[in-house]
Design an enzyme around this catalytic site. Structure first.
Site, PDB file in Angstrom:
ATOM      1  N   HIS A 120      37.718 -34.881  -2.757  1.00 42.71           N
ATOM      2  CA  HIS A 120      37.817 -34.636  -4.010  1.00 42.71           C
ATOM      3  C   HIS A 120      37.140 -33.060  -3.890  1.00 42.71           C
ATOM      4  O   HIS A 120      37.921 -31.955  -4.423  1.00 42.71           O
ATOM      5  CB  HIS A 120      37.115 -35.234  -4.942  1.00 42.71           C
ATOM      6  CG  HIS A 120      37.390 -34.650  -6.384  1.00 42.71           C
ATOM      7  ND1 HIS A 120      38.098 -33.568  -6.647  1.00 42.71           N
ATOM      8  CD2 HIS A 120      37.179 -35.379  -7.255  1.00 42.71           C
ATOM      9  CE1 HIS A 120      38.467 -33.520  -7.931  1.00 42.71           C
ATOM     10  NE2 HIS A 120      37.976 -34.854  -8.694  1.00 42.71           N
ATOM     11  N   ASN A 168      58.447 -38.708  -4.277  1.00 48.60           N
ATOM     12  CA  ASN A 168      59.347 -39.104  -3.739  1.00 48.60           C
ATOM     13  C   ASN A 168      60.153 -39.401  -2.564  1.00 48.60           C
ATOM     14  O   ASN A 168      59.815 -37.662  -1.917  1.00 48.60           O
ATOM     15  CB  ASN A 168      60.963 -38.561  -5.053  1.00 48.60           C
ATOM     16  CG  ASN A 168      62.329 -39.569  -4.045  1.00 48.60           C
ATOM     17  OD1 ASN A 168      62.473 -40.267  -3.055  1.00 48.60           O
ATOM     18  ND2 ASN A 168      63.622 -39.432  -5.247  1.00 48.60           N
TER      19      ASN A 168
END
Length: 431
Positions: free
Chosen positions: A167, A358
């Site tokens: 993070h 995608n």
């Protein structure tokens, strides 16, 4: 409303994993040291993400493992800091050494189909460790890979893409930007449509620091409820899925002037609050917290619009000056994490749009965080089941007694609901 134990809780399957590989950038990249921002430096943890993809017949003959592994090497050319390692710099602040060593990639196969995970997979995932293997010594902050990806093929030719990222390097929007670049290159692009921008100095403290706003995030609040957290009370995770009917019912309890802000988040992205905004392609942490200060008694004694007004006010307070002031205060305090004692953080992840990533097989069936954290941090995301019904998924993690009360209150609010609504479900799992 119906309460269901999710089928994945009892789902047992075998995963065959290959040896982890280090995937280096496909071309030479600069060896340099890149400083992180003062916002980056407080986010010292690993975040897991999981994406479920259904087989697409237009991709017949293509192996998602090969496609994504090759695309990863090419994407790391553009995001080469992810192929480096964190080092500790002056004043214990982290810095990225761009070594080009690479990210971890794991190829795996599971003897299960996508349908076994249900028509709308949702956290908590009891099996997440099978789909996102914890490679020994890979999860530390310093001197470790900054990305780990596991690609798991399923029996039905669908697949699961899972990763955990450090993070310190990025936030949810930033990692989805990276994943979108990976998806574009997997589909044949030679360059991401959005080029990465480092420029972490944009979110550093001012010199000298100037605290110009009130920040309750650093208030020292006495923990008067420590007795509730003992092990005998246990913890429960509920995933609430609200369809349009439930949301409309809840809105009836809210004054008209507040209805448009009823999905406001407490964690607020500061990227678009700056003038000019941070540059397109910036993938560092760009989140600041705006704390709400109240008591349990005030929340219980007041109607729901009381809490909503607090959220609305907290969001409105987050200006560029507020964000700058908070960053300055974090540096003055020199604290590794914001000490928000007895706080509850709610983050709106509907705009992160990880489901839209995608790789050539279409959008993900589910995509976002792989775990519900046992901290007072909750999030909500869009969810669509196999019938195409849209809803909002809200995983909530509470002590068991608190969860029982919460369920009772929620049932009371939605008591006029028809259980026939396909999204009228509470999905509960004890942890």
């Amino acid at each position: 409303m119906e309460i269901l134990a999710p089928s994945p809780t009892s789902l047992v399957f075998k995963v065959r994993r290959c040896e982890p590989q280090l995937i280096a950038p496909a071309k030479p990249t600069p060896h340099e040291f890149k400083p992180l921002s003062d916002v980056d430096d407080v986010e010292r943890c690993q975040i897991p993400v999981i994406q479920f993809y259904r087989f697409d017949y237009s991709m017949q003959g293509k192996d998602p493992v090969i496609v994504i592994r090759e695309a990863l090497a090419q994407t790391l050319v553009f995001y080469y800091p992810f192929a480096g390692r964190l080092r500790e710099g002056p004043d214990s602040k982290f810095i990225v050494e761009c070594t080009g060593e690479g990210a971890i990639f794991i190829e795996a196969d599971a003897d299960v189909t996508l349908d076994h995970f249900g028509d709308a997979p949702h956290p908590p995932f009891s099996f997440v460790d099978e789909l996102l293997f914890d490679v020994p010594d890979s999860g530390e902050m310093l001197n470790c890979p900054l990305l780990l990806i596991q690609e798991t093929r399923l029996k039905c030719r669908s697949f699961i893409f899972a990763l955990h990222f450090n993070h310190v390097m990025t936030d949810g929007i930033g990692i989805v930007q990276f994943m979108n670049a990976l998806g574009e290159i997997a589909q044949g692009a030679t360059t991401p449509s959005i080029l990465s921008v480092w420029q972490r100095e944009l979110l550093n403290a001012r010199d000298p620091p100037r605290v110009t706003c009130t920040h309750h995030e650093f208030d020292e609040v006495a923990d008067t409820n420590s007795g509730l957290s003992n092990a005998s009370n246990g913890m429960t995770c509920c995933s609430f899925c609200f369809g349009s009917t439930q949301i409309s019912t809840i809105r009836k309890f809210i004054p008209h002037h507040l209805q448009k802000c009823s999905r406001s988040e407490i964690l607020t992205a500061c990227m678009w609050r700056f003038c000019p905004p941070l540059p397109a392609g910036y993938y560092g942490n760009a989140i600041v917290a705006s704390a709400i200060l109240t008591t349990a008694g005030e929340l219980c004694q007041n109607p729901i619009e009381y809490a909503l007004e607090l959220v609305k006010t907290a969001k409105a307070n987050v200006s560029e000056e507020y964000a700058r002031s908070l960053i300055d205060l974090m540096v003055i305090k020199s604290r590794p994490r914001l000490p928000m004692v007895r706080s509850y953080i709610v983050s709106d992840l509907t705009s992160v749009r990880s489901r839209d990533v995608n790789f050539g097989w279409g959008k993900a069936v589910y995509g976002v965080l792989a775990k519900v954290f046992p901290e007072p941090i909750n999030f909500y995301i869009p969810l669509k089941n196999s019938e195409g019904d849209n809803g909002i998924l809200v995983p909530v993690y509470l002590q068991s007694l608190a969860m029982e009360r919460f369920l009772k209150e929620l049932h009371c609010m939605l008591k006029d609901q028809s259980d026939s609504n396909p999204m009228s479900k509470l999905i509960m799992s004890s942890l």
